[in-house]
Design an enzyme around this catalytic site. Sequence first.
Site, mmCIF file in Angstrom:
data_model
loop_
_atom_site.group_PDB
_atom_site.id
_atom_site.type_symbol
_atom_site.label_atom_id
_atom_site.label_comp_id
_atom_site.label_asym_id
_atom_site.label_seq_id
_atom_site.Cartn_x
_atom_site.Cartn_y
_atom_site.Cartn_z
ATOM 1 N N LYS A 31 0.832 -1.214 0.000
ATOM 2 C CA LYS A 31 0.000 0.000 0.000
ATOM 3 C C LYS A 31 0.863 1.260 0.000
ATOM 4 C CE LYS A 31 -1.444 1.788 3.987
ATOM 5 N NZ LYS A 31 -1.495 3.151 4.482
ATOM 6 N N ASN A 32 1.811 1.322 0.961
ATOM 7 C CA ASN A 32 2.547 2.579 1.123
ATOM 8 C C ASN A 32 3.498 2.876 -0.027
ATOM 9 O OD1 ASN A 32 1.167 3.192 3.386
ATOM 10 N ND2 ASN A 32 2.789 2.641 4.833
ATOM 11 N N ASP B 288 5.009 0.461 12.073
ATOM 12 C CA ASP B 288 3.746 -0.096 11.564
ATOM 13 C C ASP B 288 3.522 -1.543 11.999
ATOM 14 O OD1 ASP B 288 3.213 2.288 10.355
ATOM 15 O OD2 ASP B 288 3.693 1.649 8.318
ATOM 16 N N ARG C 115 -8.599 0.006 4.544
ATOM 17 C CA ARG C 115 -7.662 0.958 3.927
ATOM 18 C C ARG C 115 -6.354 0.276 3.554
ATOM 19 N NH1 ARG C 115 -7.017 6.582 6.865
ATOM 20 N NH2 ARG C 115 -5.636 6.680 5.083
ATOM 21 N N ARG D 73 2.073 14.835 13.085
ATOM 22 C CA ARG D 73 2.504 14.589 11.705
ATOM 23 C C ARG D 73 2.569 15.855 10.842
ATOM 24 N NH1 ARG D 73 -0.159 9.163 9.488
ATOM 25 N NH2 ARG D 73 1.740 9.035 8.294
ATOM 26 N N LEU E 223 8.932 19.341 6.610
ATOM 27 C CA LEU E 223 10.096 18.852 5.850
ATOM 28 C C LEU E 223 9.769 18.721 4.362
ATOM 29 C CD1 LEU E 223 11.337 16.129 8.349
ATOM 30 C CD2 LEU E 223 12.126 18.494 8.108
ATOM 31 N N CYS F 149 -3.307 13.577 12.854
ATOM 32 C CA CYS F 149 -4.068 12.336 12.729
ATOM 33 C C CYS F 149 -3.974 11.560 14.029
ATOM 34 C CB CYS F 149 -3.611 11.528 11.526
ATOM 35 S SG CYS F 149 -2.198 10.514 11.842
HETATM 36 C C1 EPZ Z 1 5.033 6.752 6.426
HETATM 37 O O1 EPZ Z 1 4.429 7.877 7.032
HETATM 38 C C2 EPZ Z 1 3.972 5.668 6.352
HETATM 39 N N1 EPZ Z 1 2.836 6.158 5.589
HETATM 40 C C3 EPZ Z 1 3.523 5.299 7.754
HETATM 41 O O2 EPZ Z 1 2.583 4.236 7.674
HETATM 42 C C4 EPZ Z 1 4.742 4.855 8.558
HETATM 43 O O3 EPZ Z 1 4.337 4.610 9.882
HETATM 44 C C5 EPZ Z 1 5.821 5.940 8.548
HETATM 45 O O4 EPZ Z 1 6.144 6.281 7.177
HETATM 46 C C6 EPZ Z 1 7.101 5.532 9.232
HETATM 47 O O5 EPZ Z 1 7.614 4.380 8.647
HETATM 48 C C7 EPZ Z 1 2.878 6.128 4.254
HETATM 49 O O6 EPZ Z 1 3.859 5.746 3.633
HETATM 50 C C8 EPZ Z 1 1.643 6.572 3.548
HETATM 51 P P1 EPZ Z 1 7.528 9.978 8.315
HETATM 52 P P2 EPZ Z 1 5.125 9.309 6.943
HETATM 53 O O7 EPZ Z 1 7.488 11.238 7.513
HETATM 54 O O8 EPZ Z 1 5.823 9.444 5.659
HETATM 55 C C9 EPZ Z 1 7.927 13.503 11.541
HETATM 56 C C10 EPZ Z 1 0.490 3.185 7.919
HETATM 57 O O9 EPZ Z 1 -0.146 2.705 8.880
HETATM 58 N N2 EPZ Z 1 7.828 14.465 10.432
HETATM 59 O O10 EPZ Z 1 8.669 9.060 8.141
HETATM 60 O O11 EPZ Z 1 4.120 10.320 7.310
HETATM 61 C C11 EPZ Z 1 6.625 12.746 11.790
HETATM 62 O O12 EPZ Z 1 5.699 13.501 12.535
HETATM 63 C C12 EPZ Z 1 1.216 4.505 8.042
HETATM 64 O O13 EPZ Z 1 0.546 2.626 6.812
HETATM 65 C C13 EPZ Z 1 8.037 15.801 10.677
HETATM 66 O O14 EPZ Z 1 8.298 16.230 11.819
HETATM 67 O O15 EPZ Z 1 6.167 9.171 8.146
HETATM 68 C C14 EPZ Z 1 7.113 11.484 12.469
HETATM 69 O O16 EPZ Z 1 7.262 11.727 13.837
HETATM 70 C C15 EPZ Z 1 1.012 5.160 9.360
HETATM 71 N N3 EPZ Z 1 7.917 16.684 9.624
HETATM 72 C C16 EPZ Z 1 8.488 11.257 11.829
HETATM 73 O O17 EPZ Z 1 8.855 12.490 11.211
HETATM 74 C C17 EPZ Z 1 7.621 16.263 8.355
HETATM 75 O O18 EPZ Z 1 7.532 17.120 7.451
HETATM 76 C C18 EPZ Z 1 8.520 10.185 10.749
HETATM 77 O O19 EPZ Z 1 7.436 10.378 9.857
HETATM 78 C C19 EPZ Z 1 7.434 14.883 8.119
HETATM 79 C C20 EPZ Z 1 7.544 14.005 9.182
#
Ligand code: EPZ
Length: 429
Positions: free
Chosen positions: A22-23, A310, A402, A125, A129, A120
């Site tokens: 999915k991701n 996850d 989902r 989130r 960045l 969320c």
């Molecule tokens: C992806 O989310 C996945 N979603 C998530 O899966 C997964 O848990 C996560 O990566 C970590 O592996 C998708 O790919 C659609 P991040 P993402 O940016 O990209 C912070 C599921 O259940 N951050 O790596 O949103 C953020 O808040 C989902 O399938 C900032 O501060 O994760 C978090 O604490 C849930 N600023 C950390 O970085 C930003 O601009 C890592 O988030 C972006 C992120």
Amino acid sequence: MDRIAITGGARLQGEIPISGAKNSAIKLMAASLLTEEPLRLTNMPRLADTRFLGKLLQRLGTEVTESVGEDGPETLLRTREIVSAIAPYDLVRQMRASFNVLGPLVARTGQAKVSLPGGCSIGARPVDLHLKALEALGARIDLHEGYVYAQAPRGLQGAQIDFPIVSVGATEHAMLAAVLANGETTITNAACEPEMVDLADCLNAMGAKVGGAGTSTIRIQGVSRLHGATHAVMPDRIETGTYAVAAAMAGGEVRLTRTRSDFIQALIDKMTEAGVEVTPHNDGLTVRRNGSLLKAVEIETGVYPGFATDLQAQFMALMSLAEGESVIKETIFENRFMHVPELSRLGAQITVQGGEARVQGVPSLEGAQVMATDLRASVSLVIAGLAARGETMVNRVYHLDRGFERLEEKLGACGAQIRRIKGDGEDED
Ligand code: EPZ
């Protein structure tokens, strides 16, 4: 709304074919905005999230055609022209990853208006960045009434993007935008998740020049246009890990096929430490547990190749039946223990303090009514239900839909007593 009923106690025996990730699929679909030629994605999962993104892409101008090919479900995406560069709030709010259309839209048309996704259930989130990366590439970013307005009338320019923390979404977003930028882009402190490699492989098949994906430094030589391609979506490593834990929880022997064991090595190490037998093979892995007691082990979530956040909820369900106390640290998201009160309804003994949960193993769980606020938390309740005495009813099944393709069918084929109860469309919460 549909519900899922599980009668616990049945051991699992059989084979589960793993679907496309999915991701990864949702980022690959966004890549189709970068070219007027067709992008054919094979091994596509059929999920609420992919359908949803398909609808958004159609509003932007993409023709989306689903079919079944030689190797299963596929989707053909063709964006002859962008008819609208606007992604409205109601769509982005429902699926955060919709935000990733921003970069490709600016790269292709020089402008876009995309709603900020908001927080969320697992954390704040932010998308700072993502925006910094686009700004580094020369886009002018303005925030107004909850929308991001991005402009780069003369196109994006290659840049040095140094992420202060590792972000999966921001790394993918930077890649999706930089492939059409003028000149070279270097992304440092990039995410190393296998989905980065999948996206880079797809973009390269479309004519992009992306190197280093899967390492912390990604180099992209911008090209002036991309062309059509065919790309097979990588196997879903979280679905793989989820069924591996399900087999360990229920007991029995399950062969997971059409996937890769190396994508979930951190999980396999912990399962082995807990006393579960895991045998990798060239098409996936086999998980076996025949009556042996589970040992409590500690885990800490981390970026790849660390233990995937996850899979944290699912592993916690497993640890609820282990002998001793397990400590589970969540380091990626600040609010990812929403499954704890629901697992507790099934009899699990868990206490949470900050980003740390302590799970005191109990000899058995007991079925109950439960529901969860996100996808992975929901599936942890299904897994717990497989081992609980009596019936567990998982409400709010739309979360599961989902991200898990034909969940009841896949588990049912291995002997799980699981069925979907069709709702009347009303949300009963
Ligand atoms: C992806 O989310 C996945 N979603 C998530 O899966 C997964 O848990 C996560 O990566 C970590 O592996 C998708 O790919 C659609 P991040 P993402 O940016 O990209 C912070 C599921 O259940 N951050 O790596 O949103 C953020 O808040 C989902 O399938 C900032 O501060 O994760 C978090 O604490 C849930 N600023 C950390 O970085 C930003 O601009 C890592 O988030 C972006 C992120």
